[in-house]
Design a protein around this motif. Structure first.
Motif, mmCIF file in Angstrom:
data_model
loop_
_atom_site.group_PDB
_atom_site.id
_atom_site.type_symbol
_atom_site.label_atom_id
_atom_site.label_comp_id
_atom_site.label_asym_id
_atom_site.label_seq_id
_atom_site.Cartn_x
_atom_site.Cartn_y
_atom_site.Cartn_z
ATOM 1 N N PRO A 184 0.823 -1.220 0.000
ATOM 2 C CA PRO A 184 0.000 0.000 0.000
ATOM 3 C C PRO A 184 0.851 1.261 0.000
ATOM 4 O O PRO A 184 2.006 1.254 0.437
ATOM 5 C CB PRO A 184 -0.786 -0.101 1.315
ATOM 6 C CG PRO A 184 -0.594 -1.486 1.821
ATOM 7 C CD PRO A 184 0.720 -1.946 1.276
ATOM 8 N N GLY A 185 0.217 2.338 -0.490
ATOM 9 C CA GLY A 185 0.785 3.681 -0.321
ATOM 10 C C GLY A 185 0.228 4.234 0.982
ATOM 11 O O GLY A 185 0.071 3.497 1.959
ATOM 12 N N THR A 186 -0.101 5.533 0.979
ATOM 13 C CA THR A 186 -0.618 6.110 2.228
ATOM 14 C C THR A 186 -2.106 5.807 2.373
ATOM 15 O O THR A 186 -2.919 6.185 1.537
ATOM 16 C CB THR A 186 -0.409 7.633 2.232
ATOM 17 O OG1 THR A 186 0.969 7.872 1.992
ATOM 18 C CG2 THR A 186 -0.810 8.232 3.569
ATOM 19 N N ILE A 187 -2.435 5.120 3.457
ATOM 20 C CA ILE A 187 -3.815 4.704 3.717
ATOM 21 C C ILE A 187 -4.235 5.351 5.032
ATOM 22 O O ILE A 187 -3.521 5.238 6.036
ATOM 23 C CB ILE A 187 -3.896 3.160 3.865
ATOM 24 C CG1 ILE A 187 -3.198 2.433 2.696
ATOM 25 C CG2 ILE A 187 -5.348 2.708 4.016
ATOM 26 C CD1 ILE A 187 -3.787 2.659 1.324
ATOM 27 N N GLU A 217 -6.029 11.876 -6.408
ATOM 28 C CA GLU A 217 -6.336 13.070 -5.605
ATOM 29 C C GLU A 217 -6.827 12.703 -4.217
ATOM 30 O O GLU A 217 -6.946 13.552 -3.346
ATOM 31 C CB GLU A 217 -7.368 13.920 -6.334
ATOM 32 C CG GLU A 217 -6.724 14.609 -7.525
ATOM 33 C CD GLU A 217 -7.677 15.462 -8.314
ATOM 34 O OE1 GLU A 217 -8.843 15.610 -7.905
ATOM 35 O OE2 GLU A 217 -7.220 15.970 -9.352
ATOM 36 N N GLN A 218 -7.115 11.428 -4.004
ATOM 37 C CA GLN A 218 -7.594 10.957 -2.698
ATOM 38 C C GLN A 218 -6.501 10.150 -2.027
ATOM 39 O O GLN A 218 -5.745 9.467 -2.703
ATOM 40 C CB GLN A 218 -8.792 10.015 -2.874
ATOM 41 C CG GLN A 218 -9.903 10.548 -3.741
ATOM 42 C CD GLN A 218 -10.551 11.778 -3.141
ATOM 43 O OE1 GLN A 218 -10.695 11.860 -1.925
ATOM 44 N NE2 GLN A 218 -10.915 12.733 -3.979
ATOM 45 N N LEU A 219 -6.467 10.197 -0.696
ATOM 46 C CA LEU A 219 -5.606 9.251 0.010
ATOM 47 C C LEU A 219 -6.332 7.903 0.055
ATOM 48 O O LEU A 219 -7.555 7.835 -0.089
ATOM 49 C CB LEU A 219 -5.318 9.734 1.428
ATOM 50 C CG LEU A 219 -4.395 10.952 1.530
ATOM 51 C CD1 LEU A 219 -4.132 11.298 2.986
ATOM 52 C CD2 LEU A 219 -3.067 10.727 0.807
ATOM 53 N N GLY A 220 -5.558 6.849 0.233
ATOM 54 C CA GLY A 220 -6.159 5.523 0.260
ATOM 55 C C GLY A 220 -6.960 5.286 1.530
ATOM 56 O O GLY A 220 -6.698 5.890 2.577
#
Ligand code: NAP
Length: 257
Positions: A184-187, A217-220
Motif C-alpha cells: 500500500p501507499g498512504t492509507i 487526488e484521494q488518500l487511500g
C-alpha cells in the motif's frame, strides 16, 4: 461469497486495514480469527462481525512472541479445524533517518514487521502443507520499492517482507500454497493519523504533502487495501504466486512532474 467455507486468520485486525479486511472477509463468507495485541480492539472487531451475522472469534496475542503465536494457531485449528488464509497484517511505523534511529527502536520495528510475519507463517504452514492448499498474504509497503525520506527502519522491514514473500513462495509452491505481498501507499488509518499528529503541526498541510507523493487526488482508505487482500485470499487470484500487489494511488510508478 468469495470466501465461503474458508477459515482466515488476520493479525493486527483490531484496527485499520486488518479490521476492514476482517469485516470484508466475513461478509464474503469466511470464518475470521481476529488477532491483535489489544484484546479490546480485537474483541470489538469480532463482535462487529458477529453482530452483522458473520462468524468470528478473537484470539489476542503478540505476533513477535512464539508462545502466543503457537497458541493463536492451535486455538484457531481447535475452533475451525483448518486455516485457509493467513493475512500477516500486523505492523508498526518507524520514522527517522538511519543515524537518528535508536538501536532499540530498530529492533522493535524489525521484530514486529519481520518476525511478526515469520512466526505466524512458521506455525500455520505445516497445517496448510497437510491440507495441500492455502493463501498467505504478507503486508509489505510501497516504501519497500521507493526511497522515502526518514523511513530507514520501516523501509528495511518492509523490503525484508517482500524478499521473504518471494522466497517463501518458492519453498511452498509444490504444496499448492500461494504467498503474495501487499504494497500500500498512504492509507488513512490510526497508524497514519498518529504519524501525522506527531510529525506535522498543521494537519491540512500534512495531508496535502502526502497527496503530492501520489497521482490520485484521494488518500487511500482501509477498504481499498481490504479489497486487494480479498482478491489474494480468494481463488480469483489462483495464478498469482510471489507477487507484489501495489495499492498506492500511483506513488510507486507515477511521477507528477
Ligand atoms: P493500525 O491501524 O495501527 O493497525 C495495526 C494493528 O496491529 C493495531 O491494532 C496494532 O495494535 C496491531 N499490532 C501492533 N503490533 C502488534 C503485535 N506485535 N501483535 C499483534 N498485533 C499488533 O495500522 P494499519 O495502517 O492498518 O497498518 C496495517 C499494516 O499495513 C501494517 O503492517 C503497516 O505497516 C501496513 N501499511 C500501512 C500503510 C498505511 O498507510 N496505513 C501503508 C503501507 C503499509 P496497536 O495499535 O496497539 O499497536
Amino acid at each position: 461469497m468469495r470466501l465461503k467455507n474458508k477459515v482466515t486468520v488476520i493479525t493486527g485486525s483490531g484496527s485499520g486495514i486488518g479490521k476492514s479486511s476482517a469485516l470484508l472477509f466475513a461478509k464474503e463468507g469466511a470464518s475470521v480469527v481476529v488477532n491483535d495485541i489489544s484484546i479490546e480492539k480485537g474483541e470489538e472487531t469480532a463482535s462487529e462481525i458477529r453482530a452483522g451475522g458473520g462468524v468470528a472469534v478473537c484470539i489476542p496475542g503478540d505476533v513477535t512472541n512464539p508462545d502466543s503465536v503457537e497458541k493463536l494457531v492451535a486455538d484457531s485449528i481447535a475452533q475451525f479445524g483448518r486455516i485457509d488464509v493467513l493475512f500477516n497484517n500486523a505492523g508498526i511505523s518507524g520514522v527517522g533517518a538511519l543515524h537518528e534511529i535508536h538501536p532499540s527502536d530498530w529492533d522493535r520495528i524489525m521484530n514486529v514487521n519481520v518476525r511478526g510475519v515469520y512466526l505466524p507463517s512458521k506455525y500455520v504452514l505445516p497445517h496448510m502443507m497437510k491440507q495441500r492448499s492455502g493463501s498467505i498474504i504478507n503486508m509489505s509497503s510501497c516504501v519497500a520499492e521507493i526511497g522515502l525520506a526518514r523511513r530507514a527502519s520501516y523501509a528495511a522491514s518492509k523490503g525484508a517482507v517482500l524478499a521473504l514473500t518471494k522466497s517463501m513462495q518458492v519453498d511452498y509452491a509444490s504444496f499448492n500454497i500461494r504467498i503474495n505481498a501487499l504494497l500500500p501507499g498512504t492509507i488513512l488509518t490510526p497508524f497514519v493519523e498518529n504519524y501525522l499528529k506527531t510529525s506535522y503541526a498543521d494537519n491540512e498541510a500534512a495531508i496535502e504533502s502526502l497527496k503530492k507523493r501520489q497521482l490520485s487526488e484521494q488518500l487511500g482508505l482501509p477498504e481499498d487495501v481490504a479489497a486487494a487482500a480479498l482478491f489474494l485470499a480468494s481463488d480469483d487470484s489462483k495464478f498469482m504466486m510471489g507477487s507484489p500487489v501495489y495499492i498506492d494511488g500511483g506513488v510507486t510508478f507515477g511521477k507528477n512532474a
